[in-house]
Design an enzyme around this catalytic site. Structure first.
Site, mmCIF file in Angstrom:
data_model
loop_
_atom_site.group_PDB
_atom_site.id
_atom_site.type_symbol
_atom_site.label_atom_id
_atom_site.label_comp_id
_atom_site.label_asym_id
_atom_site.label_seq_id
_atom_site.Cartn_x
_atom_site.Cartn_y
_atom_site.Cartn_z
ATOM 1 N N GLY A 107 34.137 38.650 44.210
ATOM 2 C CA GLY A 107 35.094 39.599 43.650
ATOM 3 C C GLY A 107 36.099 38.880 42.759
ATOM 4 N N GLY A 108 37.246 38.553 43.322
ATOM 5 C CA GLY A 108 38.368 37.991 42.565
ATOM 6 C C GLY A 108 37.985 36.833 41.649
ATOM 7 N N GLU A 133 29.050 40.855 54.007
ATOM 8 C CA GLU A 133 30.446 40.774 53.578
ATOM 9 C C GLU A 133 31.363 41.186 54.726
ATOM 10 O OE1 GLU A 133 30.886 40.819 49.071
ATOM 11 O OE2 GLU A 133 31.199 42.845 49.781
ATOM 12 N N TRP A 146 33.398 43.061 39.554
ATOM 13 C CA TRP A 146 34.725 43.156 38.920
ATOM 14 C C TRP A 146 35.593 44.240 39.546
ATOM 15 C CZ3 TRP A 146 34.166 42.771 32.840
ATOM 16 C CH2 TRP A 146 33.465 41.593 32.520
ATOM 17 N N LYS A 147 34.988 45.101 40.328
ATOM 18 C CA LYS A 147 35.709 46.240 40.923
ATOM 19 C C LYS A 147 36.393 47.051 39.820
ATOM 20 C CE LYS A 147 36.303 43.397 44.966
ATOM 21 N NZ LYS A 147 36.865 43.287 46.286
ATOM 22 N N GLU A 198 34.492 48.779 50.332
ATOM 23 C CA GLU A 198 35.556 49.598 49.726
ATOM 24 C C GLU A 198 35.067 51.030 49.505
ATOM 25 O OE1 GLU A 198 36.425 46.906 46.514
ATOM 26 O OE2 GLU A 198 37.202 45.477 47.986
#
Ligand code: PEP
Length: 253
Positions: free
Chosen positions: A234-235, A167, A10-11, A97
């Site tokens: 992710g998104g 990734e 979900w970051k 990230e």
């Protein structure tokens, strides 16, 4: 046989209040689904409520990072022991990230992997190249360097407790996923590194995920490849319906 694994990263998204309906909806859609191992990795602030909601379901809990020290004066950090205690089974480590914005080195990621294993957390270890590195023909070199840094701390008996995630950084959050063939080729390469270091059997049992713009439309083709064992998402994990379709990639829609 490697069981497929779909992990939602979900970051830095979803407040506690926003997390609750998302988790409840996901439970409705995949809470009893068994063909895929399903993991959600919400922000630290939502771990507790997630743990309460997902108990008695097949959904597992993961965190997005940890610090490698045991405890003490490390303001703002979270330890492996804290994550174990709150009910995490997995922890994402070395996400690009974190390597990019927070200057995490491969040596630091390796320390975090060690610490996670001590507390029975399964690390999802991210590796992958930048666009300019791919264009310069250096993609495999980057993946090898980042992976071998982990090998320096990983004992043969521990490999079955880790998951790798390839990734490519240029594919993360861009809508431009790697082609299934290219993703599979790099994952086969990563597996060959495992064979070389730990032997055929260990390498065959280790799950290696693909991550980078995975969505309900491209997941089937990715999972049809020989060596892709799941996805770090992710998104598309921020909506229950799209993440559930990824989890249930085997089902006819
Ligand atoms: C990720 O954050 O690991 C990721 C793959 O993001 P996205 O699916 O949004 O590309």
């Amino acid at each position: 046989m490697r069981k497929p694994l779909m992990a939602g990263n979900w970051k830095m998204n979803k407040t506690l209040t926003e997390s609750i309906p998302l988790i409840k909806e996901l439970i409705n859609l995949v809470g009893t689904y068994q063909d895929t191992e399903t993991v959600i990795c919400p922000p630290f602030t939502s771990l507790w409520v997630a743990r309460e909601l997902i108990q008695d379901t097949n959904i597992l809990l993961g965190a997005q990072n940890l610090y490698f020290q045991k405890e003490g004066a490390y303001t703002g950090e979270i330890s492996a022991r804290m994550l174990q205690n709150i009910g995490c089974s997995y922890v994402i480590l070395g996400h690009s990230e974190r390597r990019g914005y927070f200057q995490e080195s491969s040596a630091e990621v390796a320390q975090k992997v060690q610490e996670a294993l001590i507390f029975n957390l399964k690390p999802i270890i991210c590796v992958g190249e930048k666009l300019r590195e791919r264009e310069a023909g250096k993609a495999q070199d980057i993946v090898r360097e980042e992976t071998e840094a982990i090998f320096t701390v990983l004992k043969p008996a521990e490999v079955d407790r880790v998951v790798f995630a390839y990734e490519p950084i240029w594919a993360i959050g861009t809508g431009k996923a790697a082609t299934p063939r290219d993703a599979n080729e790099m994952i086969q390469y990563l597996r060959s590194l495992l064979v070389h270091k730990y032997g055929e059997r260990v390498a065959e049992d280790t799950r290696i995920l693909y991550g980078g713009s995975v969505n309900p439309e491209n997941i089937k083709a990715l999972m049809a490849e020989s060596d892709i064992d799941g996805a770090l998402v992710g998104g598309a994990s921020l909506q229950a319906e799209s993440f559930a379709r990824i989890v249930k990639f085997k089902e006819k829609e």
